[in-house]
Design an enzyme around this catalytic site. Structure first.
Site, PDB file in Angstrom:
ATOM      1  N   CYS A 214       1.038   5.253  -5.546  1.00 21.36           N
ATOM      2  CA  CYS A 214       0.731   4.677  -4.227  1.00 21.36           C
ATOM      3  C   CYS A 214       1.021   5.653  -3.089  1.00 21.36           C
ATOM      4  O   CYS A 214       0.182   5.861  -2.205  1.00 21.36           O
ATOM      5  CB  CYS A 214       1.463   3.358  -4.025  1.00 21.36           C
ATOM      6  SG  CYS A 214       3.268   3.464  -3.894  1.00 21.36           S
TER       7      CYS A 214
ATOM      8  N   HIS B 180       6.184  -0.120  -1.972  1.00 21.82           N
ATOM      9  CA  HIS B 180       4.746   0.145  -2.087  1.00 21.82           C
ATOM     10  C   HIS B 180       4.189   0.539  -0.721  1.00 21.82           C
ATOM     11  O   HIS B 180       4.699   0.130   0.327  1.00 21.82           O
ATOM     12  CB  HIS B 180       4.029  -1.114  -2.593  1.00 21.82           C
ATOM     13  CG  HIS B 180       2.589  -0.886  -2.948  1.00 21.82           C
ATOM     14  ND1 HIS B 180       2.184   0.018  -3.906  1.00 21.82           N
ATOM     15  CD2 HIS B 180       1.440  -1.438  -2.459  1.00 21.82           C
ATOM     16  CE1 HIS B 180       0.862   0.004  -4.012  1.00 21.82           C
ATOM     17  NE2 HIS B 180       0.387  -0.862  -3.139  1.00 21.82           N
TER      18      HIS B 180
ATOM     19  N   HIS C  93      -5.579   0.864  -1.691  1.00 29.12           N
ATOM     20  CA  HIS C  93      -4.327   1.351  -2.276  1.00 29.12           C
ATOM     21  C   HIS C  93      -4.489   1.656  -3.763  1.00 29.12           C
ATOM     22  O   HIS C  93      -5.475   1.283  -4.392  1.00 29.12           O
ATOM     23  CB  HIS C  93      -3.213   0.330  -2.065  1.00 29.12           C
ATOM     24  CG  HIS C  93      -3.359  -0.919  -2.898  1.00 29.12           C
ATOM     25  ND1 HIS C  93      -2.287  -1.647  -3.363  1.00 29.12           N
ATOM     26  CD2 HIS C  93      -4.465  -1.590  -3.358  1.00 29.12           C
ATOM     27  CE1 HIS C  93      -2.693  -2.688  -4.063  1.00 29.12           C
ATOM     28  NE2 HIS C  93      -4.004  -2.676  -4.081  1.00 29.12           N
TER      29      HIS C  93
END
Length: 305
Positions: free
Chosen positions: A210, A263, A275
């Site tokens: 991420c 995240h 993402h």
């Protein structure tokens, strides 16, 4: 100038391992030179990929031609810092272990002075003067430019001259002159990698995690940001969550946004998130509404102004 020995990455993608014992037998293709990242990743089933995370085996990755600082050596391995990946773990850069065979003595060239070629293709080929392929180069690989010959750019590599198709690179007069993109440009770059499989620690166009995804899409638009999500959330310009725009980075934390950040993604616009989610999934665009991400959204940062 650093007092540490400086080496250059001599493979398309060098994986930064947690320690010199982290690599498993199945990871042999990733730690050799030449290395074959694609075949390595294709050989990993879900459990083996997940093990890179659950076993805390991998920290990050670094691309061909990049400098690393040698902090320690143990037999066939070097403990290094990556100066282009800022980290609170080490003031010199992100720390971890790379096989010595994937590093080569620093050449006289520099990425800091003079023109550079930046790979814009997802994957392109570095060729010799006969136009035979030497090795693949990933998106955002950067090499010093020697000259242009027709449809080819001649670059300096860790082992001498190489040739890259001019259509696959952008040329800048220096690293500092890489074009600064807008938030929409960050989104546009990210869209190119839709459906690319997630990779824990991934920092190449073979797979991103991420924060590696947000880092690289910002880098592609002229913005150098920290490597990890928690540190990305501490820099950049704070943006109120009701004022976010495409290209802003969105951060998510446990305990419905009140706990530890775990995240990061790129705001796509229209209340959607672009993402790289987690192992077993691929880069995607999803609506935030009525998702766990909507509950965990805690911070937005803007790097593109």
């Amino acid at each position: 100038m650093t007092k540490y020995d400086v080496k250059i990455v001599d493979v398309p993608v060098a994986t930064l391992w947690t320690n010199e014992y982290s690599a498993r037998e199945i990871d042999s293709l990733a730690i050799d030179n030449p290395c074959d990242i694609k075949t390595w990743l294709d050989s990993l089933d879900y459990e083996k990929r997940l093990g890179l995370y659950t076993g805390n085996l991998v920290q990050s990755q670094v691309l061909y031609g990049q400098e690393v600082y040698i902090l320690e050596e143990k037999e066939e391995w070097a403990f290094v810092a990556l100066p282009n990946q800022a980290s609170q773990k080490n003031e010199l850069g992100y720390p971890g272990w790379i096989p010595k065979k994937q590093l080569i003595k620093k050449q006289t060239y520099s990425l800091e002075n003079g023109p550079i070629a930046v790979v814009e293709a997802s994957i392109t080929a570095l060729c010799d003067d006969h136009k035979d392929v030497i090795l693949p180069l990933c998106f955002q690989t950067r090499l010093p430019v020697r000259r242009q010959e027709g449809e080819w750019i001649v670059v300096m590599t860790p082992t001498g001259e190489g040739w890259i198709k001019a259509t696959d690179v952008s040329i800048y007069s220096s690293s500092q002159d890489v074009r600064k993109g807008t938030g929409k440009d960050i989104v546009k770059q990210g869209e190119r990698f839709l459906h690319l499989d997630y990779l824990w620690g991934g920092m190449s166009s073979y797979g991103y995690d991420c924060s590696g995804f947000s880092y690289t899409m910002c880098l592609a638009n002229g913005y150098l940001i920290p490597r990890d999500a928690s540190e990305q959330a501490e820099t950049g310009r704070n943006v109120p969550l009701d004022e976010i725009e495409p290209g802003d980075l969105l951060f998510f934390a446990y305990e419905e946004g009140k706990g530890k950040i775990h995240h990061v993604g790129i705001y796509y616009g229209e209340n959607k998130l672009l993402h790289s989610p987690n192992t077993g999934k691929s880069i995607e665009i999803i609506p935030l509404e009525n998702t766990i991400y909507e509950k965990e959204l805690c911070i937005a940062r803007r790097y593109w102004e």
